[in-house]
Design an enzyme around this catalytic site. Structure first.
Site, PDB file in Angstrom:
ATOM      1  N   GLU A 101       0.839  -1.192   0.000  1.00 47.49           N
ATOM      2  CA  GLU A 101       0.000   0.000   0.000  1.00 47.49           C
ATOM      3  C   GLU A 101       0.882   1.252   0.000  1.00 47.49           C
ATOM      4  O   GLU A 101       2.000   1.227   0.529  1.00 47.49           O
ATOM      5  CB  GLU A 101      -0.914  -0.048   1.237  1.00 47.49           C
ATOM      6  CG  GLU A 101      -1.766   1.169   1.488  1.00 47.49           C
ATOM      7  CD  GLU A 101      -2.803   1.461   0.415  1.00 47.49           C
ATOM      8  OE1 GLU A 101      -2.428   1.493  -0.763  1.00 47.49           O
ATOM      9  OE2 GLU A 101      -3.976   1.694   0.763  1.00 47.49           O
ATOM     10  N   ASP A 105      -3.680   6.161   6.028  1.00 51.63           N
ATOM     11  CA  ASP A 105      -4.180   7.422   6.575  1.00 51.63           C
ATOM     12  C   ASP A 105      -5.137   7.061   7.721  1.00 51.63           C
ATOM     13  O   ASP A 105      -4.696   6.843   8.842  1.00 51.63           O
ATOM     14  CB  ASP A 105      -4.859   8.183   5.435  1.00 51.63           C
ATOM     15  CG  ASP A 105      -5.346   9.557   5.859  1.00 51.63           C
ATOM     16  OD1 ASP A 105      -4.727  10.167   6.732  1.00 51.63           O
ATOM     17  OD2 ASP A 105      -6.353  10.021   5.303  1.00 51.63           O
ATOM     18  N   PHE A 154      -1.248  16.348   3.755  1.00 54.76           N
ATOM     19  CA  PHE A 154      -1.607  15.716   2.494  1.00 54.76           C
ATOM     20  C   PHE A 154      -0.354  15.654   1.624  1.00 54.76           C
ATOM     21  O   PHE A 154       0.348  16.647   1.454  1.00 54.76           O
ATOM     22  CB  PHE A 154      -2.712  16.492   1.776  1.00 54.76           C
ATOM     23  CG  PHE A 154      -3.220  15.752   0.594  1.00 54.76           C
ATOM     24  CD1 PHE A 154      -4.127  14.714   0.747  1.00 54.76           C
ATOM     25  CD2 PHE A 154      -2.752  16.043  -0.676  1.00 54.76           C
ATOM     26  CE1 PHE A 154      -4.561  13.980  -0.347  1.00 54.76           C
ATOM     27  CE2 PHE A 154      -3.181  15.309  -1.779  1.00 54.76           C
ATOM     28  CZ  PHE A 154      -4.095  14.283  -1.608  1.00 54.76           C
TER      29      PHE A 154
HETATM   30  P1  IMP Z   1      -7.189   5.316   4.334  1.00 50.16           P
HETATM   31  O1  IMP Z   1      -8.205   4.328   3.877  1.00 50.16           O
HETATM   32  O2  IMP Z   1      -7.808   6.489   5.021  1.00 50.16           O
HETATM   33  O3  IMP Z   1      -6.070   4.709   5.147  1.00 50.16           O
HETATM   34  O4  IMP Z   1      -6.567   5.966   3.068  1.00 50.16           O
HETATM   35  C1  IMP Z   1      -5.785   5.233   2.271  1.00 50.16           C
HETATM   36  C2  IMP Z   1      -5.827   5.661   0.834  1.00 50.16           C
HETATM   37  O5  IMP Z   1      -6.111   7.049   0.653  1.00 50.16           O
HETATM   38  C3  IMP Z   1      -4.453   5.422   0.321  1.00 50.16           C
HETATM   39  O6  IMP Z   1      -4.453   4.212  -0.365  1.00 50.16           O
HETATM   40  C4  IMP Z   1      -4.171   6.592  -0.589  1.00 50.16           C
HETATM   41  O7  IMP Z   1      -4.387   6.209  -1.911  1.00 50.16           O
HETATM   42  C5  IMP Z   1      -5.149   7.666  -0.181  1.00 50.16           C
HETATM   43  N1  IMP Z   1      -4.439   8.716   0.606  1.00 50.16           N
HETATM   44  C6  IMP Z   1      -4.400   8.844   1.953  1.00 50.16           C
HETATM   45  N2  IMP Z   1      -3.664   9.898   2.328  1.00 50.16           N
HETATM   46  C7  IMP Z   1      -3.209  10.458   1.187  1.00 50.16           C
HETATM   47  C8  IMP Z   1      -2.360  11.594   0.912  1.00 50.16           C
HETATM   48  O8  IMP Z   1      -1.854  12.318   1.795  1.00 50.16           O
HETATM   49  N3  IMP Z   1      -2.108  11.821  -0.407  1.00 50.16           N
HETATM   50  C9  IMP Z   1      -2.616  11.066  -1.408  1.00 50.16           C
HETATM   51  N4  IMP Z   1      -3.419  10.006  -1.201  1.00 50.16           N
HETATM   52  C10 IMP Z   1      -3.708   9.697   0.085  1.00 50.16           C
HETATM   53 MG    MG Z   2      -3.850   3.813  -2.173  1.00 54.03          MG
END
Ligand code: IMP
Ligand code: MG
Length: 181
Positions: A101, A105, A154
């Site tokens: 991955e 986040d 971000f």
């Molecule tokens: P989560 O499900 O909230 O953990 O987010 C994961 C997905 O969101 C990752 O696979 C990324 O593709 C996208 N993502 C999370 N944070 C960022 C960021 O800071 N920049 C770009 N994409 C992000």
């Molecule tokens: Mg991703």
């Protein structure tokens, strides 16, 4: 040099050289852990396509590679609702799976996807993530291969995007002088 996309300015914070050093170290760790095994790497598209390619080439041993396409993000926010656009298409029962991955986040994407993987009865499951935002994470996720732990900014570059832009950047960039709430 800063990168401008629409009204936003991003500044470099992890260089291409530092990423390469970290990726090589993770590959060394993987080679030790998967000695005499043939792992199945599952790259989560889109964001992990560059990290996954570099990590697997640095690993350089026998393996299988598969891709899934999941999404949760809109603009700069995680929606917490995971959409599967492309699911696992191979049999992973009794196999040693390594999920790749780009960034954790909230952790919602991986939390949901790990359940999917485990329901297919693999022999083992581990996780390689280039970036982790500890301040944002809401799920308990074990990450065996972690690139960098970062602040709740971000970020774009090295495969990560803002509205499909910025993936081509060789370094990692963060949004300048504006923190996510
Ligand atoms: P989560 O499900 O909230 O953990 O987010 C994961 C997905 O969101 C990752 O696979 C990324 O593709 C996208 N993502 C999370 N944070 C960022 C960021 O800071 N920049 C770009 N994409 C992000
Ligand atoms: Mg991703």
């Amino acid at each position: 040099m800063d990168k401008k996309i629409d009204a936003y300015t991003f500044e470099e914070f992890i260089s291409a050289e530092d990423i390469a050093i970290r990726v090589e170290a993770l590959a060394v760790q993987l080679r030790q852990d998967y000695k005499d095994k043939q792992p199945v790497f599952i790259i989560i598209l889109n964001g992990a396509f560059i990290f996954g390619s570099d990590l697997i080439r640095a690993y350089g041993e026998d393996c299988e590679i598969n891709f899934v396409k999941l999404s949760s993000y809109e603009g700069m926010e995680s929606s917490l609702e995971i959409t599967t656009h492309l699911d696992i298409l191979i049999d992973i029962a009794d196999k040693d799976v390594v999920i790749i991955e780009d960034i954790i986040d909230t952790g919602a994407t991986l939390h949901t996807f790990i359940e999917n993987v485990k329901s297919r009865n693999p022999k083992s499951v581990s996780i390689a993530a280039l970036l982790i935002k500890p301040e944002a994470i809401r799920y308990d996720i074990d990450v065996q291969y972690q690139g960098f732990s970062i602040a709740n900014d971000f970020v774009i570059g090295y495969g990560l995007d803002y509205n499909e832009r910025g993936r081509e950047l060789k370094a990692l960039y963060r949004l300048k002088s504006s923190k996510k709430a």
